[in-house]
Design a protein around this motif. Structure first.
Motif, short mmCIF file in Angstrom:
data_model
loop_
_atom_site.label_atom_id
_atom_site.label_comp_id
_atom_site.label_asym_id
_atom_site.label_seq_id
_atom_site.Cartn_x
_atom_site.Cartn_y
_atom_site.Cartn_z
N HIS A 1 -1.67 15.53 11.98
CA HIS A 1 -2.53 14.97 10.93
C HIS A 1 -2.47 13.46 11.09
O HIS A 1 -1.44 12.83 10.84
CB HIS A 1 -2.05 15.39 9.54
CG HIS A 1 -3.04 15.06 8.45
ND1 HIS A 1 -2.91 15.54 7.17
CD2 HIS A 1 -4.18 14.30 8.45
CE1 HIS A 1 -3.91 15.10 6.43
NE2 HIS A 1 -4.69 14.34 7.18
N VAL A 2 -3.57 12.88 11.52
CA VAL A 2 -3.64 11.46 11.88
C VAL A 2 -4.26 10.66 10.74
O VAL A 2 -5.29 11.05 10.19
CB VAL A 2 -4.50 11.28 13.15
CG1 VAL A 2 -4.66 9.80 13.50
CG2 VAL A 2 -3.89 12.04 14.31
N LEU A 3 -3.60 9.56 10.38
CA LEU A 3 -4.13 8.67 9.35
C LEU A 3 -4.66 7.41 10.01
O LEU A 3 -3.92 6.59 10.53
CB LEU A 3 -3.03 8.32 8.34
CG LEU A 3 -3.48 7.48 7.14
CD1 LEU A 3 -4.49 8.26 6.29
CD2 LEU A 3 -2.28 7.08 6.28
N LEU A 4 -6.01 7.25 9.99
CA LEU A 4 -6.64 6.05 10.52
C LEU A 4 -6.44 4.90 9.54
O LEU A 4 -6.64 5.06 8.33
CB LEU A 4 -8.14 6.29 10.70
CG LEU A 4 -8.57 7.15 11.90
CD1 LEU A 4 -10.05 7.52 11.76
CD2 LEU A 4 -8.33 6.41 13.20
N PHE B 1 1.17 10.44 1.54
CA PHE B 1 1.61 10.50 2.94
C PHE B 1 2.38 11.79 3.26
O PHE B 1 2.84 11.95 4.39
CB PHE B 1 2.52 9.31 3.25
CG PHE B 1 1.87 7.97 3.04
CD1 PHE B 1 1.05 7.42 4.01
CD2 PHE B 1 2.08 7.26 1.88
CE1 PHE B 1 0.44 6.20 3.83
CE2 PHE B 1 1.48 6.02 1.68
CZ PHE B 1 0.65 5.49 2.66
N ALA B 2 2.49 12.68 2.31
CA ALA B 2 3.37 13.84 2.47
C ALA B 2 3.03 14.70 3.68
O ALA B 2 3.92 15.22 4.36
CB ALA B 2 3.36 14.69 1.20
N MET C 1 0.83 -1.21 0.00
CA MET C 1 0.00 0.00 0.00
C MET C 1 0.86 1.26 0.00
O MET C 1 0.67 2.16 -0.82
CB MET C 1 -0.90 0.03 1.24
CG MET C 1 -1.96 -1.05 1.28
SD MET C 1 -2.73 -1.18 2.93
CE MET C 1 -3.64 0.35 3.02
N ALA C 2 1.80 1.29 0.93
CA ALA C 2 2.63 2.49 1.07
C ALA C 2 3.50 2.71 -0.16
O ALA C 2 3.66 3.86 -0.61
CB ALA C 2 3.50 2.36 2.31
N SER C 3 4.07 1.66 -0.70
CA SER C 3 4.94 1.79 -1.87
C SER C 3 4.20 2.35 -3.07
O SER C 3 4.72 3.19 -3.81
CB SER C 3 5.56 0.43 -2.22
OG SER C 3 6.38 -0.03 -1.17
N GLU C 4 2.96 1.89 -3.27
CA GLU C 4 2.19 2.38 -4.42
C GLU C 4 1.69 3.80 -4.20
O GLU C 4 1.68 4.61 -5.12
CB GLU C 4 1.02 1.43 -4.70
CG GLU C 4 1.47 0.06 -5.19
CD GLU C 4 0.33 -0.74 -5.81
OE1 GLU C 4 -0.71 -0.15 -6.15
OE2 GLU C 4 0.51 -1.97 -5.96
N ARG D 1 8.21 5.48 7.31
CA ARG D 1 8.89 5.89 8.55
C ARG D 1 7.99 6.75 9.44
O ARG D 1 8.49 7.45 10.34
CB ARG D 1 10.20 6.64 8.26
CG ARG D 1 11.20 5.85 7.45
CD ARG D 1 11.53 4.54 8.13
NE ARG D 1 12.44 3.71 7.35
CZ ARG D 1 12.73 2.44 7.63
NH1 ARG D 1 12.16 1.87 8.67
NH2 ARG D 1 13.56 1.76 6.88
N LEU D 2 6.70 6.69 9.22
CA LEU D 2 5.77 7.42 10.09
C LEU D 2 5.56 6.65 11.38
O LEU D 2 5.46 5.42 11.37
CB LEU D 2 4.42 7.61 9.38
CG LEU D 2 4.41 8.57 8.20
CD1 LEU D 2 3.10 8.44 7.43
CD2 LEU D 2 4.60 10.02 8.68
#
Length: 231
Positions: free
Chosen positions: A192-195, A111-112, A101-104, A147-148
């Motif tokens: 900024h929170v990512l659920l 994610f910036a 997911m993260a790579s794509e 790295r988050l």
């Protein structure tokens, strides 16, 4: 680099693609390249502020952007993927899929502006039964690439309610209403929170999470799931 030890283990006990059952190469994880290529992408991360998933939250929860990697349909290859992740004791799959997911999505800078990852918590009873939280495993994989940091103790689930699987949209919202409690807002203030969750169908669980978080000072909330149920 693939170690000789890894190659020996693959020879003794071959790893298989969870979708098609084909033997994986030393560089493949969870999914073979063919299945990974053919699974249906949503591409919502390219337009995260306005897409069918983001629209679920409009006027119901303060969610800025939303995305999912795959479309989910019952009895599909994606459904099999989620089923194995949740019920076949495969926490490793969560990490692998999180990395995918993260790579794509990194390519579109999704994610910036994200500060922390917050996996949707499981109730203690369900966590004991399963042995792991699949959303946390996805977050581990995402964190490995981006790295988050991951926050796990800010939000708590009060109890295990009825499974959402057989409920309609209104029933799902009622089923999870007031289920989540803000336990510690300090790691989330001004962030900024990512659920993170595995499946978004009606958005009920994520709406409940976002509404439990919205009182945090200066918080911004976005949503990312492995899959999104398409009508």
């Amino acid at each position: 680099m693939i170690s000789w030890w890894t190659r020996i283990l693959d020879f003794i006990s071959p790893r298989l693609c969870v979708v098609c059952g084909r033997r994986l190469t030393p560089t493949e994880r969870t999914l073979c390249g063919v299945c990974l290529f053919h699974l249906p992408r949503t591409d919502y991360h390219r337009k995260p502020l306005d897409n069918p998933m983001a629209q679920l939250f409009w006027h119901l929860a303060p969610v800025e952007k939303a995305a999912a990697l795959f479309f989910f349909r019952p009895h599909s290859e994606t459904a099999e993927l989620v089923y194995r992740l949740k019920y076949h004791n495969r926490p490793d799959m969560g990490e692998d899929l999180g990395r995918i997911m993260a790579s794509e999505m990194q390519l579109s800078d999704f994610f910036a502006d994200i500060d922390v990852l917050l996996p949707v918590p499981l109730a203690r009873k369900r966590l004991r039964q399963r042995g792991y939280n699949q959303s946390h495993q996805l977050a581990l994989g995402i964190s490995d690439v981006t790295r988050l940091p991951i926050v796990t103790k800010a939000l708590r689930r009060k109890h295990f309610q009825q499974s959402q699987t057989v409920l309609n949209r209104l029933q799902r919202q009622d089923n999870v209403a007031d289920t989540f409690i803000l336990a510690d807002d300090r790691p989330l203030r001004g962030r900024h929170v990512l659920l993170i969750d595995d499946v978004c169908t009606t958005g009920a669980t994520l709406i409940a999470c976002a509404n439990a978080l919205k009182a945090v000072d200066g918080i911004r909330i976005s949503v990312l799931t492995l899959s999104f149920t398409k009508d």
